[in-house]
Motif scaffolding. Structure first.
Motif, PDB file in Angstrom:
ATOM      1  N   ASP A 112       5.849   1.417 -10.869  1.00  0.00           N
ATOM      2  CA  ASP A 112       5.315   1.029 -12.027  1.00  0.00           C
ATOM      3  C   ASP A 112       5.349  -0.478 -11.810  1.00  0.00           C
ATOM      4  O   ASP A 112       6.489  -1.293 -11.437  1.00  0.00           O
ATOM      5  N   LEU A 113       4.163  -1.130 -12.215  1.00  0.00           N
ATOM      6  CA  LEU A 113       4.138  -2.593 -12.325  1.00  0.00           C
ATOM      7  C   LEU A 113       4.040  -3.092 -13.680  1.00  0.00           C
ATOM      8  O   LEU A 113       2.964  -2.670 -14.318  1.00  0.00           O
ATOM      9  N   PRO A 114       4.807  -4.100 -14.029  1.00  0.00           N
ATOM     10  CA  PRO A 114       4.679  -4.522 -15.322  1.00  0.00           C
ATOM     11  C   PRO A 114       3.631  -5.556 -15.534  1.00  0.00           C
ATOM     12  O   PRO A 114       3.593  -6.262 -14.309  1.00  0.00           O
ATOM     13  N   VAL A 115       3.076  -5.795 -16.419  1.00  0.00           N
ATOM     14  CA  VAL A 115       1.900  -6.871 -16.499  1.00  0.00           C
ATOM     15  C   VAL A 115       2.254  -7.561 -18.361  1.00  0.00           C
ATOM     16  O   VAL A 115       2.306  -7.024 -19.194  1.00  0.00           O
ATOM     17  N   ASP A 116       2.339  -8.759 -17.994  1.00  0.00           N
ATOM     18  CA  ASP A 116       2.406  -9.670 -19.154  1.00  0.00           C
ATOM     19  C   ASP A 116       1.433  -9.290 -20.193  1.00  0.00           C
ATOM     20  O   ASP A 116       0.500  -9.362 -20.046  1.00  0.00           O
ATOM     21  N   GLY A 117       2.015  -8.966 -21.276  1.00  0.00           N
ATOM     22  CA  GLY A 117       1.172  -8.896 -22.615  1.00  0.00           C
ATOM     23  C   GLY A 117       0.268  -7.799 -22.425  1.00  0.00           C
ATOM     24  O   GLY A 117      -0.632  -7.694 -23.292  1.00  0.00           O
ATOM     25  N   ALA A 124      -0.123   3.400  -6.792  1.00  0.00           N
ATOM     26  CA  ALA A 124       0.454   4.184  -5.445  1.00  0.00           C
ATOM     27  C   ALA A 124      -0.718   3.810  -4.534  1.00  0.00           C
ATOM     28  O   ALA A 124      -1.953   3.884  -4.619  1.00  0.00           O
ATOM     29  N   VAL A 125      -0.191   3.689  -3.108  1.00  0.00           N
ATOM     30  CA  VAL A 125      -1.083   3.746  -1.883  1.00  0.00           C
ATOM     31  C   VAL A 125      -0.960   5.296  -1.606  1.00  0.00           C
ATOM     32  O   VAL A 125       0.075   5.735  -1.208  1.00  0.00           O
ATOM     33  N   ILE A 126      -2.383   6.095  -1.097  1.00  0.00           N
ATOM     34  CA  ILE A 126      -2.426   7.181  -0.826  1.00  0.00           C
ATOM     35  C   ILE A 126      -2.960   7.028   0.493  1.00  0.00           C
ATOM     36  O   ILE A 126      -4.070   6.928   0.559  1.00  0.00           O
ATOM     37  N   PRO A 127      -2.172   7.367   1.444  1.00  0.00           N
ATOM     38  CA  PRO A 127      -2.900   7.404   2.951  1.00  0.00           C
ATOM     39  C   PRO A 127      -3.704   8.503   3.103  1.00  0.00           C
ATOM     40  O   PRO A 127      -3.264   9.677   2.754  1.00  0.00           O
ATOM     41  N   VAL A 128      -4.733   8.400   3.864  1.00  0.00           N
ATOM     42  CA  VAL A 128      -5.612   9.507   4.066  1.00  0.00           C
ATOM     43  C   VAL A 128      -5.916   9.457   5.803  1.00  0.00           C
ATOM     44  O   VAL A 128      -6.442   8.499   6.027  1.00  0.00           O
ATOM     45  N   VAL A 129      -5.525  10.400   6.225  1.00  0.00           N
ATOM     46  CA  VAL A 129      -5.884  10.553   7.730  1.00  0.00           C
ATOM     47  C   VAL A 129      -7.245  11.247   8.156  1.00  0.00           C
ATOM     48  O   VAL A 129      -7.360  12.362   7.630  1.00  0.00           O
ATOM     49  N   LEU A 130      -7.983  10.425   8.926  1.00  0.00           N
ATOM     50  CA  LEU A 130      -9.298  11.048   9.230  1.00  0.00           C
ATOM     51  C   LEU A 130      -9.011  11.264  10.739  1.00  0.00           C
ATOM     52  O   LEU A 130      -9.015  10.314  11.511  1.00  0.00           O
ATOM     53  N   HIS A 131      -9.443  12.481  11.052  1.00  0.00           N
ATOM     54  CA  HIS A 131      -9.404  12.854  12.491  1.00  0.00           C
ATOM     55  C   HIS A 131     -10.932  13.101  12.939  1.00  0.00           C
ATOM     56  O   HIS A 131     -11.636  13.839  12.261  1.00  0.00           O
ATOM     57  N   TYR A 132     -11.181  12.214  13.693  1.00  0.00           N
ATOM     58  CA  TYR A 132     -12.516  12.336  14.254  1.00  0.00           C
ATOM     59  C   TYR A 132     -12.472  11.835  15.856  1.00  0.00           C
ATOM     60  O   TYR A 132     -11.845  11.183  16.239  1.00  0.00           O
TER      61      TYR A 132
END
Length: 139
Positions: A112-117, A124-132
């Motif tokens: 959770d990130l507070p924002v003034d006013g 969140a950062v969602i890692p996505v693994v791409l196998h190729y």
């Protein structure tokens, strides 16, 4: 002609763009977060490939990242729905139309990130693994 890496990342962005949240690629976080949420695809790191010979192939486990951001009074439920929709979109075609051997998202770690006013952000950062695999590291 785009590289395999760029073609795969573009296909992933198209897949994310079909979802209700706004989906950007490589952009900075805008001043306003849409009510349905925001996704920002980061190209990430292809990492060091495994190599096989005869024929020569480079096998990548490329870690791209999706930044998922929501804002508002009901941000917990909105964030949960957003993450579930990403999972459903990826599970619908784990090969991105045959471009990848496999695509898999990892679990997000939300903050959770507070924002003034304004209402706080849940992100969140969602890692996505791409196998190729490619025939050339620059192709």
């Amino acid at each position: 002609m785009p590289t395999a890496r760029e073609t795969i990342l573009a296909a992933l962005h198209v897949r994310l763009s079909a979802l209700p949240p706004t989906a950007l690629r490589g952009e900075v976080l805008p001043e306003r977060v849409p009510a349905e949420g925001l996704l920002i695809l980061r190209d990430g790191d292809p990492g060091e490939p495994e190599v096989t010979l005869s024929p020569l192939r480079y096998h990548y486990q490329h870690r791209a990242e999706i930044e998922a951001v929501v804002q508002g009074a009901d941000r917990d439920a909105t964030f949960d729905a957003l993450c579930a929709s990403i999972g459903t979109a990826l599970a619908a075609d784990r090969t991105l139309g045959g471009l990848c051997d496999w695509v898999e998202a990892e679990a997000p770690q939300a903050v959770d990130l507070p924002v003034d006013g304004a209402a706080s952000l849940k992100a969140a950062v969602i890692p996505v693994v791409l196998h190729y695999s490619t025939a050339d590291q620059l192709a």
